[in-house]
Design an enzyme around this catalytic site. Sequence first.
Site, short mmCIF file in Angstrom:
data_model
loop_
_atom_site.label_atom_id
_atom_site.label_comp_id
_atom_site.label_asym_id
_atom_site.label_seq_id
_atom_site.Cartn_x
_atom_site.Cartn_y
_atom_site.Cartn_z
CE LYS A 195 71.10 139.89 135.13
NZ LYS A 195 69.87 140.57 134.78
CB THR A 196 65.40 137.16 135.21
OG1 THR A 196 66.35 137.90 134.45
CG2 THR A 196 64.04 137.79 135.04
CD GLN B 201 76.05 140.10 131.85
OE1 GLN B 201 75.16 140.29 131.04
NE2 GLN B 201 75.95 139.22 132.82
NE ARG C 147 73.77 138.32 126.67
CZ ARG C 147 73.52 138.24 127.95
NH1 ARG C 147 72.28 138.25 128.38
NH2 ARG C 147 74.50 138.13 128.84
CG ASP D 10 67.75 142.94 136.80
OD1 ASP D 10 68.86 142.43 137.06
OD2 ASP D 10 67.01 142.50 135.89
CD GLU D 11 70.87 143.90 133.42
OE1 GLU D 11 72.11 143.88 133.60
OE2 GLU D 11 70.30 143.13 132.64
#
Length: 771
Positions: free
Chosen positions: A50-51, A267, A614, A236-237
């Site tokens: 996504k980044t 998340q 992660r 984002d997020e």
Amino acid sequence: MTTLPGGIRMRGDSRTADDALLADLNPAQREAAAAPGGPLLVLAGAGSGKTRVLTRRIAWLIRARGLAPESILAVTFTNKAAGEMRARVESLLGRSVRGLWIGTFHAICLRWLKRHARAAGYGPDLAVVDAEDQLTLLRRLLKEAGYDHTPRRARELQAIISRAKNRAQTAEEFAAEAHTPAQLVAARLYTAYQEALRRQNGVDFDDLLLGGLRLLREHAEIADHYAAQFEHILVDEYQDTNRVQFLLVERLARTHRNILVVGDDDQSIYGWRGAEVRNILDFKKHFPEAAVHYLEQNYRSTAPILAFANAVIARNRGRYEKALWTERPGGELPEFFLAADEDEEAEEIARRLSAEADAGRPYRETAIFYRTHAQSRPLEEAFLRRGIPYAIVGGIHFYARREVKDVLSYLRVLVQPRDETSLRRALGVPKRGIGERTLEEFFACLGESGCGPLEYARAGGPASASARAREALARFGEWMLALQARLAEPPERILSEIVASSGYRDHLRHEGGDWEERLANVDELLESARLFSSREEGGVAEYLDQVSLLTSADTVAAAADRVTLMTAHNAKGLEFPRVFVTGLEEGLFPHASALDDEEELEEERRLFYVACTRAMDGLTLSASEMRRRYSTGAGGISRFLIEAPRELFADTGPQGSWGGYGGPRVHATGRAREDAESARRANGGNGGWGRPVDSAGGRRSASVGDGSGAWSGSAGDGDEHPLVGRRVYHAAFGHGLVTGVDGRGDQARITVRFQAGNTRKVLKGYLEWEP
DNA sequence: GGGCCCTCGTCCTTA
DNA sequence: ACGAGGGCCC
């Protein structure tokens, strides 16, 4: 052509990507990065790039669509992410993107509040009040209002105020809704707190957002200006935004409606902080014409790690059904081991780490996650013993250390003398003969004196103060005013002058204890100021702003070859080849405070999911049978492991720890401690492994209150007072006598006078009742 | 009144 | 183990 969940049909290569910027994206990523405009929701699973989509889209908007950088607003979750994203875009474009608005909601709002200070109702030199100063202030207000002013109460109040602010509720609105006596008290203090902040021209973190929103709401011309300027907004997020942040975005997107949000409901881990996962779930309600894109291909983890993570998160209800997949071949099963206590857990991790380092894995590729900061200590000790280099992210934040705050408080006073919290601190440290009494009178009389705090101090302060105190005040005022005249000099020079002339170093030395470390922190602070002066434009005020907004996640040192330790919360957005997730015990992870609330439990599960996802190549999970934590033990293996299909992870405990494990102990039981104790005895108390499991190795009933074990002697849950005088045995403290009872049931806290002479309060669940 | 020492309750996660 | 507050001495 595929149909994804939600009925979104996606074409393959759309060939809109005539730009090299998008060449190496997968079709779904490319569709999102080069979407024409309008509201767009990108549901991006962990490790799905996504980044990448965000940076490519920003670069694409600038190059392919010819947008000016200043017409783009990108909101990230940390300052570090903002810096990295900006650098990435610049390297993609090969040019500076000066003017691009990129930062956290908090940083962006602070920028607005400073730029439009008057409209926002603030004076110049607005200062951000950090959490600790907030607590200090709240305690003072509680005390002044005649209430219990323990840190605990102050924290409760802080949480209440924070939640109200995150719902965009002002003190007045909160007061209007308050009914119960407790709410009315909270409302009064909320109001008093805001008045105190206002007096010192301060804002807390929540005020940054609320102030930004109010600015846009009350000044249509300012709101329209920014809404027109930002042709494209990217967030984002998004799953961790709160109501105020949603309202900010919604207002800014009103003109162009080019709003792209990226997130993953699985998340969402900041519900406790006011984040509303509804924001992402309801995006299509807020923006009915929104397109939805799914990124489900994971590029990060091996298939076994993903399979485990998918199984974990599948237990949650109230989520978008989805499953990550990967094309990565091979990979090891996630490993689990159970240790006797946290020292052995740490030692085993250190042992495995050393072995992997010997085999050629750099330390920096490994991260250790835990639920609470307090768990870092045994790990640190084990790493020190083995000479494993490590770095802790977060913990006691550098800028929250006492010595750092002491020195910075002087700087804050110079910039904003009305900052009462900082002035109280600066006046009191080092000791200069100005005590509590003098301080109270000083601030009580300050208002009537008609002069500024520093001038008032220079004049000797209140006439009622002792001659000694008046002299000390005068010297302090004189000194600070002289320094204030030099504020145009670089922050570093002012700061070193403060340290030199306040006698702070001597003060620390005199204090003893860990003074050397504290002294080193002061020097590190000076170094950071020097670095700021060399890198950034701006003076003391800008330096303080930067310090206030820095977060633990911003200070991850990447360069050195070290193992990284951090909380699972801090791990969000990061990835490591090798990951350990520790302390997987009921009451710890999931945390005790979540055990009786299904929604909180699901948030804990998401947090565990975040931690596991992660990992790129290796994931090891661990738990301890016993844990010294507020004098209590561990609560049994975490349900997150119990509920996972057994074939999705490997038990690597030296003695097959899982095999002898009798099943979930959802509540802490005395048995867990008892077993751990006997294990320690059996191992001679050294770092030996394993607990002697039931020789049969089979399932064993461990349910609380089964009447067969240590519990049978327990009195009922009704009247607890008959317990006083009973003889008890505690695995850690030995034999004792009950002297008091607090609360009911297994959560009751029993005061026990032990034979060793010490009196302690312990949870009832950890006591065995003797005849 | 100011400062030192000792005892007690206490730590979940954070922009 | 850590800080805050109470008690006590200057």
